[in-house]
Structure formats: structure tokens, C-alpha cells
Design a protein around this motif. Structure first.
Motif, PDB file in Angstrom:
ATOM      1  N   MET A   1      -8.778  19.037  31.353  1.00  0.00           N
ATOM      2  CA  MET A   1      -8.810  21.018  31.481  1.00  0.00           C
ATOM      3  C   MET A   1      -7.836  20.789  31.662  1.00  0.00           C
ATOM      4  SD  MET A   1     -12.277  21.323  33.392  1.00  0.00           S
ATOM      5  CE  MET A   1     -13.784  20.878  33.537  1.00  0.00           C
ATOM      6  N   SER A   2      -7.641  22.043  31.262  1.00  0.00           N
ATOM      7  CA  SER A   2      -6.012  23.043  31.879  1.00  0.00           C
ATOM      8  C   SER A   2      -6.587  23.503  32.896  1.00  0.00           C
ATOM      9  CB  SER A   2      -6.118  24.251  30.525  1.00  0.00           C
ATOM     10  OG  SER A   2      -6.554  24.793  30.682  1.00  0.00           O
ATOM     11  N   PRO A   3      -4.970  23.718  33.747  1.00  0.00           N
ATOM     12  CA  PRO A   3      -5.207  24.410  34.958  1.00  0.00           C
ATOM     13  C   PRO A   3      -6.515  25.532  35.052  1.00  0.00           C
ATOM     14  CG  PRO A   3      -3.051  23.560  34.861  1.00  0.00           C
ATOM     15  CD  PRO A   3      -3.685  23.575  33.500  1.00  0.00           C
ATOM     16  N   GLU A   4      -6.547  26.175  34.137  1.00  0.00           N
ATOM     17  CA  GLU A   4      -7.210  27.394  34.464  1.00  0.00           C
ATOM     18  C   GLU A   4      -8.235  26.427  34.209  1.00  0.00           C
ATOM     19  OE1 GLU A   4      -7.844  30.721  30.227  1.00  0.00           O
ATOM     20  OE2 GLU A   4      -6.023  31.151  31.963  1.00  0.00           O
ATOM     21  N   GLN A   5      -8.750  25.897  33.368  1.00  0.00           N
ATOM     22  CA  GLN A   5     -10.088  25.662  32.925  1.00  0.00           C
ATOM     23  C   GLN A   5     -11.000  24.406  34.401  1.00  0.00           C
ATOM     24  OE1 GLN A   5      -9.063  22.738  29.365  1.00  0.00           O
ATOM     25  NE2 GLN A   5     -10.668  24.000  28.384  1.00  0.00           N
ATOM     26  N   GLN A   6      -9.919  24.215  35.267  1.00  0.00           N
ATOM     27  CA  GLN A   6      -9.971  23.241  36.500  1.00  0.00           C
ATOM     28  C   GLN A   6     -10.425  24.608  37.312  1.00  0.00           C
ATOM     29  OE1 GLN A   6      -7.108  20.885  37.388  1.00  0.00           O
ATOM     30  NE2 GLN A   6      -7.891  19.492  36.040  1.00  0.00           N
ATOM     31  N   ALA A   7      -9.719  25.579  37.694  1.00  0.00           N
ATOM     32  CA  ALA A   7      -9.634  27.165  38.479  1.00  0.00           C
ATOM     33  C   ALA A   7     -10.794  26.755  37.668  1.00  0.00           C
ATOM     34  CB  ALA A   7      -8.673  27.770  38.137  1.00  0.00           C
ATOM     35  N   GLN A   8     -11.132  27.700  36.877  1.00  0.00           N
ATOM     36  CA  GLN A   8     -12.340  28.252  36.806  1.00  0.00           C
ATOM     37  C   GLN A   8     -14.021  26.973  36.789  1.00  0.00           C
ATOM     38  OE1 GLN A   8     -12.305  28.340  32.180  1.00  0.00           O
ATOM     39  NE2 GLN A   8     -11.542  30.534  32.633  1.00  0.00           N
ATOM     40  N   ALA A   9     -13.877  26.182  36.540  1.00  0.00           N
ATOM     41  CA  ALA A   9     -14.824  25.434  37.272  1.00  0.00           C
ATOM     42  C   ALA A   9     -15.008  25.153  38.423  1.00  0.00           C
ATOM     43  CB  ALA A   9     -14.428  23.893  36.560  1.00  0.00           C
ATOM     44  N   ARG A  10     -13.711  24.923  39.465  1.00  0.00           N
ATOM     45  CA  ARG A  10     -13.794  25.258  40.635  1.00  0.00           C
ATOM     46  C   ARG A  10     -15.234  26.640  40.744  1.00  0.00           C
ATOM     47  NH1 ARG A  10      -8.209  22.879  40.233  1.00  0.00           N
ATOM     48  NH2 ARG A  10      -8.582  21.895  40.900  1.00  0.00           N
ATOM     49  N   GLU A  11     -14.567  27.603  40.803  1.00  0.00           N
ATOM     50  CA  GLU A  11     -15.010  28.629  40.691  1.00  0.00           C
ATOM     51  C   GLU A  11     -16.686  28.895  40.662  1.00  0.00           C
ATOM     52  OE1 GLU A  11     -14.845  33.430  39.339  1.00  0.00           O
ATOM     53  OE2 GLU A  11     -12.452  32.108  39.051  1.00  0.00           O
ATOM     54  N   ARG A  12     -16.596  28.150  39.568  1.00  0.00           N
ATOM     55  CA  ARG A  12     -18.864  28.423  39.576  1.00  0.00           C
ATOM     56  C   ARG A  12     -18.680  27.485  40.250  1.00  0.00           C
ATOM     57  NH1 ARG A  12     -16.650  27.548  33.375  1.00  0.00           N
ATOM     58  NH2 ARG A  12     -16.532  29.692  32.142  1.00  0.00           N
ATOM     59  N   PHE A  13     -17.754  26.084  40.267  1.00  0.00           N
ATOM     60  CA  PHE A  13     -18.789  25.408  41.354  1.00  0.00           C
ATOM     61  C   PHE A  13     -19.015  26.088  42.823  1.00  0.00           C
ATOM     62  CE2 PHE A  13     -18.554  22.521  45.396  1.00  0.00           C
ATOM     63  CZ  PHE A  13     -19.630  22.158  44.899  1.00  0.00           C
ATOM     64  N   SER A  14     -18.830  27.555  43.060  1.00  0.00           N
ATOM     65  CA  SER A  14     -18.777  27.936  44.385  1.00  0.00           C
ATOM     66  C   SER A  14     -19.927  28.914  44.235  1.00  0.00           C
ATOM     67  CB  SER A  14     -16.920  28.481  44.759  1.00  0.00           C
ATOM     68  OG  SER A  14     -16.120  27.696  45.468  1.00  0.00           O
ATOM     69  N   HIS A  15     -19.918  29.488  42.822  1.00  0.00           N
ATOM     70  CA  HIS A  15     -20.984  30.134  42.903  1.00  0.00           C
ATOM     71  C   HIS A  15     -22.789  29.303  43.113  1.00  0.00           C
ATOM     72  CE1 HIS A  15     -23.795  33.306  41.386  1.00  0.00           C
ATOM     73  NE2 HIS A  15     -23.537  32.209  40.159  1.00  0.00           N
ATOM     74  N   TRP A  16     -22.422  27.584  42.052  1.00  0.00           N
ATOM     75  CA  TRP A  16     -23.481  27.125  41.775  1.00  0.00           C
ATOM     76  C   TRP A  16     -24.387  26.892  43.255  1.00  0.00           C
ATOM     77  CZ3 TRP A  16     -22.962  21.699  43.725  1.00  0.00           C
ATOM     78  CH2 TRP A  16     -25.486  21.227  43.370  1.00  0.00           C
ATOM     79  N   GLN A  17     -22.807  26.557  44.436  1.00  0.00           N
ATOM     80  CA  GLN A  17     -23.431  26.395  45.813  1.00  0.00           C
ATOM     81  C   GLN A  17     -23.694  27.054  46.363  1.00  0.00           C
ATOM     82  OE1 GLN A  17     -19.290  25.537  46.833  1.00  0.00           O
ATOM     83  NE2 GLN A  17     -19.816  23.143  47.942  1.00  0.00           N
ATOM     84  N   THR A  18     -24.246  28.295  46.178  1.00  0.00           N
ATOM     85  CA  THR A  18     -24.487  29.583  46.720  1.00  0.00           C
ATOM     86  C   THR A  18     -26.602  30.099  45.780  1.00  0.00           C
ATOM     87  OG1 THR A  18     -23.512  31.673  44.541  1.00  0.00           O
ATOM     88  CG2 THR A  18     -22.254  31.051  47.152  1.00  0.00           C
ATOM     89  N   LEU A  19     -26.351  29.148  45.105  1.00  0.00           N
ATOM     90  CA  LEU A  19     -27.711  29.562  44.042  1.00  0.00           C
ATOM     91  C   LEU A  19     -28.747  29.024  45.004  1.00  0.00           C
ATOM     92  CD1 LEU A  19     -26.312  28.737  40.336  1.00  0.00           C
ATOM     93  CD2 LEU A  19     -27.508  30.597  41.635  1.00  0.00           C
ATOM     94  N   PRO A  20     -30.010  29.488  45.095  1.00  0.00           N
ATOM     95  CA  PRO A  20     -31.203  29.062  45.592  1.00  0.00           C
ATOM     96  C   PRO A  20     -31.817  27.132  45.334  1.00  0.00           C
ATOM     97  CG  PRO A  20     -31.511  30.405  44.982  1.00  0.00           C
ATOM     98  CD  PRO A  20     -30.093  31.277  43.967  1.00  0.00           C
ATOM     99  N   PRO A  21     -32.127  26.013  45.498  1.00  0.00           N
ATOM    100  CA  PRO A  21     -32.726  25.736  44.749  1.00  0.00           C
ATOM    101  C   PRO A  21     -33.263  24.828  43.648  1.00  0.00           C
ATOM    102  CG  PRO A  21     -32.765  24.840  46.941  1.00  0.00           C
ATOM    103  CD  PRO A  21     -32.638  26.138  46.823  1.00  0.00           C
ATOM    104  N   ASP A  22     -33.989  26.036  43.254  1.00  0.00           N
ATOM    105  CA  ASP A  22     -34.452  26.437  42.296  1.00  0.00           C
ATOM    106  C   ASP A  22     -33.903  26.177  41.157  1.00  0.00           C
ATOM    107  OD1 ASP A  22     -34.487  28.473  42.963  1.00  0.00           O
ATOM    108  OD2 ASP A  22     -36.007  29.581  42.090  1.00  0.00           O
ATOM    109  N   GLN A  23     -32.799  27.730  41.337  1.00  0.00           N
ATOM    110  CA  GLN A  23     -31.776  27.247  40.067  1.00  0.00           C
ATOM    111  C   GLN A  23     -30.836  27.020  40.086  1.00  0.00           C
ATOM    112  OE1 GLN A  23     -30.093  31.129  40.624  1.00  0.00           O
ATOM    113  NE2 GLN A  23     -31.997  32.663  41.312  1.00  0.00           N
TER     114      GLN A  23
END
Length: 197
Positions: free
Chosen positions: A91-113
Motif C-alpha cells: 500500500m502507498s502511505p496514503e492507502q495506509q493512512a486511509q486504512a488506519r482511519e477506517r480501522f478507527s471508525h471500525w472500532q466504534t461500530l457495534p458488534p453486530d455491524q
């Protein structure tokens, strides 16, 4: 020890989620393909263990927190982490940054999601390689659309009945087959994306 295990689990979850976010289509945005059962031979063949020493130094750096327990991980997990670390490094650094951002969002999701996302990822992984590539290409085409058009398509998908969704998937497949049989010349005559009613 407990903190080390939590960090390993978080790193594994981060890598899995980062790869999901970067490599797999957003099934809420693109009609999900039907789940395909893996071939019987592949299902019957157990995964081969991956030796830590077979990983590149870069992969070992990415997976460093897993080194002490690597030998005790199931072979499927070792292969998934090895493949995931390789993709991460590509991944490019930009893709890695996007992935980190999505992971942060994923951590806030409820377990069913989270479970729903995991199920979609597994369905995607179960597809034959050719179909996975077609889904990735569709996703990239979708990402190139203007935001308003992406939102409209998402809304159409959400509001559709199961029968309408099946029809959308079938139309998308037919369009993909038509494009494969009759490729457009470069730079000219692009057809607009299909509209679903």
C-alpha cells in the motif's frame, strides 16, 4: 503479559480491518455477489504452516508483536497474517493512512455491524480469484463516480427489495460480460453506468 496479548489482538484486528477496507469492496456501495462455496478440494486441504523465517524482514517488522506466539497460531491465521502484511507493505502511505482511519471508525461500530462486515469479507474471500478481481474493478469504478452519484446508487440499493437487488446484480453481470466482449476504444465513447429502477 495481558497487555502484550491485547496489543497482538489489536494489531491483528487492525491488519485484518485495514486490508478489508483497502482491498475488499464496500458491499453497501456495490451489490454483493452471491457467496460461492470454496471448491471441495480446497476445503479439504488444510492450510500449510508459515515459518516465521520465511517472512521478509519487512513483514516481520509489521508483524513484530506476533513473533513470540507465531508458532502457536493456526496455519490459516499465519497465512492470513502473512498475506495481510504483504498487502500492507504494497500500500502507498496514503492507502495506509486511509486504512488506519477506517480501522478507527471500525472500532466504534457495534458488534453486530462488525460481524456483518466480517461476513461480507468472508463471502468476498470465498469467491474465485477471477470474480474477486471483477468485484475490485467494479469497486474502483464506483469510487471514480461523483459523490452524489455514489450516494444515489447506495440509496437505490438500500431501498431495493431482494428481488430488485437480484435484478441489479444480474444487470451488473450482464453489463460486465458485454464490456468484456465489446471493449470500448481508449478515450472514446464511454457508456454511462447502468441505472437501476
Amino acid at each position: 503479559m495481558g497487555k502484550h496479548i491485547r496489543m497482538n489482538t489489536r494489531m491483528t484486528a487492525f491488519l485484518a480491518t485495514a486490508l478489508l477496507a483497502a482491498a475488499a469492496p464496500s458491499f453497501a456501495q456495490e451489490p454483493p455477489p452471491p457467496a460461492a462455496a470454496p471448491p471441495a478440494a480446497a476445503a479439504a486441504t488444510p492450510s500449510a504452516p508459515v515459518a516465521w523465517s520465511s517472512l521478509s524482514p519487512e513483514q516481520q517488522r509489521v508483524l513484530g508483536s506476533m513473533s513470540n506466539q507465531w508458532g502457536s497460531l493456526p496455519p490459516e491465521r499465519q497465512q492470513a497474517l502473512a498475506n495481510g502484511s504483504k498487502r500492507w507493505l504494497e500500500m502507498s502511505p496514503e492507502q495506509q493512512a486511509q486504512a488506519r482511519e477506517r480501522f478507527s471508525h471500525w472500532q466504534t461500530l457495534p458488534p453486530d455491524q462488525r460481524r456483518a462486515l466480517h461476513d461480507r469479507w468472508q463471502r468476498f474471500q470465498a469467491l474465485p480469484p477471477r470474480e474477486r478481481e471483477a468485484v475490485r474493478q467494479n469497486y474502483h469504478r464506483f469510487q471514480q463516480l461523483p459523490p452524489a452519484q455514489r450516494q444515489m446508487l447506495r440509496q437505490q440499493w438500500r431501498n431495493a427489495t431482494p428481488e430488485q437487488r437480484a435484478q441489479m446484480v444480474e444487470q451488473a453481470r450482464a453489463e460486465r460480460a458485454r464490456r468484456a466482449e465489446h471493449p470500448q476504444p481508449r478515450g472514446g465513447g464511454r457508456n454511462p453506468p447502468p441505472r437501476f429502477r
